[in-house]
Motif scaffolding. Structure first.
Motif, PDB file in Angstrom:
ATOM      1  N   GLU A 231       0.824  -1.206   0.000  1.00 42.51           N
ATOM      2  CA  GLU A 231       0.000   0.000   0.000  1.00 42.51           C
ATOM      3  C   GLU A 231       0.857   1.255   0.000  1.00 42.51           C
ATOM      4  O   GLU A 231       0.516   2.247  -0.650  1.00 42.51           O
ATOM      5  CB  GLU A 231      -0.916  -0.014   1.224  1.00 42.51           C
ATOM      6  CG  GLU A 231      -1.953  -1.136   1.185  1.00 42.51           C
ATOM      7  CD  GLU A 231      -2.760  -1.217   2.466  1.00 42.51           C
ATOM      8  OE1 GLU A 231      -2.429  -0.475   3.416  1.00 42.51           O
ATOM      9  OE2 GLU A 231      -3.711  -2.026   2.525  1.00 42.51           O
ATOM     10  N   ARG A 232       1.981   1.224   0.716  1.00 46.19           N
ATOM     11  CA  ARG A 232       2.876   2.381   0.731  1.00 46.19           C
ATOM     12  C   ARG A 232       3.429   2.656  -0.657  1.00 46.19           C
ATOM     13  O   ARG A 232       3.471   3.799  -1.116  1.00 46.19           O
ATOM     14  CB  ARG A 232       4.033   2.105   1.708  1.00 46.19           C
ATOM     15  CG  ARG A 232       5.040   3.246   1.810  1.00 46.19           C
ATOM     16  CD  ARG A 232       6.302   2.752   2.471  1.00 46.19           C
ATOM     17  NE  ARG A 232       6.888   1.679   1.687  1.00 46.19           N
ATOM     18  CZ  ARG A 232       7.574   0.667   2.211  1.00 46.19           C
ATOM     19  NH1 ARG A 232       7.725   0.579   3.514  1.00 46.19           N
ATOM     20  NH2 ARG A 232       8.090  -0.268   1.442  1.00 46.19           N
TER      21      ARG A 232
ATOM     22  N   GLN B 196       2.052   1.799  -3.492  1.00 48.09           N
ATOM     23  CA  GLN B 196       0.960   2.273  -4.342  1.00 48.09           C
ATOM     24  C   GLN B 196       0.706   3.759  -4.115  1.00 48.09           C
ATOM     25  O   GLN B 196       0.491   4.515  -5.072  1.00 48.09           O
ATOM     26  CB  GLN B 196      -0.297   1.454  -4.066  1.00 48.09           C
ATOM     27  CG  GLN B 196      -0.215   0.012  -4.547  1.00 48.09           C
ATOM     28  CD  GLN B 196      -1.421  -0.819  -4.118  1.00 48.09           C
ATOM     29  OE1 GLN B 196      -2.216  -0.395  -3.283  1.00 48.09           O
ATOM     30  NE2 GLN B 196      -1.551  -2.007  -4.694  1.00 48.09           N
ATOM     31  N   LEU B 197       0.703   4.192  -2.851  1.00 51.42           N
ATOM     32  CA  LEU B 197       0.520   5.603  -2.545  1.00 51.42           C
ATOM     33  C   LEU B 197       1.654   6.450  -3.116  1.00 51.42           C
ATOM     34  O   LEU B 197       1.434   7.558  -3.627  1.00 51.42           O
ATOM     35  CB  LEU B 197       0.423   5.805  -1.023  1.00 51.42           C
ATOM     36  CG  LEU B 197      -0.846   5.266  -0.355  1.00 51.42           C
ATOM     37  CD1 LEU B 197      -0.748   5.415   1.150  1.00 51.42           C
ATOM     38  CD2 LEU B 197      -2.077   5.996  -0.877  1.00 51.42           C
TER      39      LEU B 197
ATOM     40  N   GLN C 210       1.044   6.817  -6.804  1.00 46.49           N
ATOM     41  CA  GLN C 210      -0.007   7.793  -7.046  1.00 46.49           C
ATOM     42  C   GLN C 210       0.504   9.214  -6.837  1.00 46.49           C
ATOM     43  O   GLN C 210       0.175  10.125  -7.613  1.00 46.49           O
ATOM     44  CB  GLN C 210      -1.195   7.521  -6.120  1.00 46.49           C
ATOM     45  CG  GLN C 210      -1.935   6.221  -6.420  1.00 46.49           C
ATOM     46  CD  GLN C 210      -3.025   5.938  -5.395  1.00 46.49           C
ATOM     47  OE1 GLN C 210      -3.222   6.705  -4.455  1.00 46.49           O
ATOM     48  NE2 GLN C 210      -3.743   4.835  -5.578  1.00 46.49           N
ATOM     49  N   ALA C 211       1.330   9.415  -5.805  1.00 46.39           N
ATOM     50  CA  ALA C 211       1.897  10.743  -5.549  1.00 46.39           C
ATOM     51  C   ALA C 211       2.789  11.185  -6.701  1.00 46.39           C
ATOM     52  O   ALA C 211       2.763  12.344  -7.122  1.00 46.39           O
ATOM     53  CB  ALA C 211       2.680  10.733  -4.230  1.00 46.39           C
TER      54      ALA C 211
END
Length: 298
Positions: free
Chosen positions: A231-232, A234-235, A238-239
């Protein structure tokens, strides 16, 4: 506030080497009870530990494994000692000998070779023939011994039969020691491989089946860590995507502003040039000369 474990040798070794480590028999600072801790470092990138995940294993967990030999070798003594020769687990009188240093004669045998057969002495003072093997990664030694009297006394009665039985006992003891060492070492190695995979970006760890509750708890913790790392990332992706979009919008805005300024300036300069052209025809020579100079600048 929880106390730091960074001063624990096994934690420091995990952070230094980037590999899993196992402590000897220690006393937990929070629980106050004796345990053995498996420390697995999670690496952000090779050689850079992010944090250490640990699982405290109760000595009783290993005692159960060692006591499984009792129905087959009634008088056998099985034990696990740490790299400091402190008893971690035992199939006989475990509570009495837990945390005690192994017998000096047994320690002498262990110092001579990482595995082998030796005539030595138990903590109760009984002479035994022991088969032992040291686990290379943890430094633990798994040992299994049978009473020397069971091997030697029958020799005087029936040499051939007793020797065969004694040899079978030693072979069985050696086999059990090897099997126990594999049962303990294999799941720990799987946990280390899982942590290494997470560090390399593989976020789908294989299940670890050990039958040891504490190790399976640590395996679940690694699965949660893998999910958090996924998840980190993926974030972060996205950033990066949003940042790139903002940069493209900013570039377009700058270009549009530059075009608008260019058009406005061009219109202003054209109007000024027309006025200067008219002033060049002025009756006053000084005004006409100054108008010409300004027109040349434009």
């Amino acid at each position: 506030q929880l106390s730091s474990l960074a001063d624990r040798p096994y934690v420091a070794e995990a952070l230094r080497s980037g590999r899993w480590t196992v402590s000897g028999l220690i006393v937990g600072r929070v629980s106050g009870s004796q345990n053995v801790t498996v420390a697995v470092p999670l690496l952000r990138q090779p050689g850079t530990p992010l944090y250490v995940v640990g699982a405290a294993l109760r000595p009783a967990t290993f005692n159960v494994l060692l006591e499984s030999v009792n129905p087959y070798l009634h008088t056998a003594t099985a034990s696990i000692v740490g790299r400091d020769f402190i008893v971690i687990a035992r199939n006989r009188d475990a509570e009495r000998w837990l945390g005690q240093r192994a017998h000096a004669k047994y320690i002498e045998s262990l110092a001579e070779a990482p595995e082998g057969l030796a005539r030595t002495t138990t903590l109760e003072g009984d002479a035994i023939y022991a088969a032992y093997r040291r686990l290379p990664d943890s430094g633990w030694t798994i040992g299994m011994g049978v009473l020397a009297s069971e091997v030697e006394e029958p020799v005087w009665r029936t040499l051939r039969t007793s020797a065969a039985l004694g040899l079978c006992g030693l072979l069985l003891a050696g086999t059990v020691a090897v099997l126990l060492s594999r049962r303990i070492a294999r799941p720990i190695k799987q946990l280390a491989d899982t942590a290494d995979g997470i560090a390399r970006g593989h976020y789908d760890p294989a299940p670890v089946g050990s039958g040891i509750a504490e190790i399976e708890t640590l395996a679940r913790a690694l699965q949660y860590a893998a999910q958090a790392a996924r998840e980190r990332d993926q974030l972060a992706e996205q950033a990066r995507h949003i940042t790139a979009q903002l940069e493209r919008v900013e570039i377009r805005e700058r270009q549009q502003i530059a075009r608008d300024l260019h058009d406005d300036l061009a219109q202003t300069l054209a109007a000024a040039l027309i006025r200067l052209t008219v002033l060049q025809q002025h009756a006053d020579p000084a005004v006409a000369r100054r108008a010409t100079e300004l027109a040349d600048l434009i």
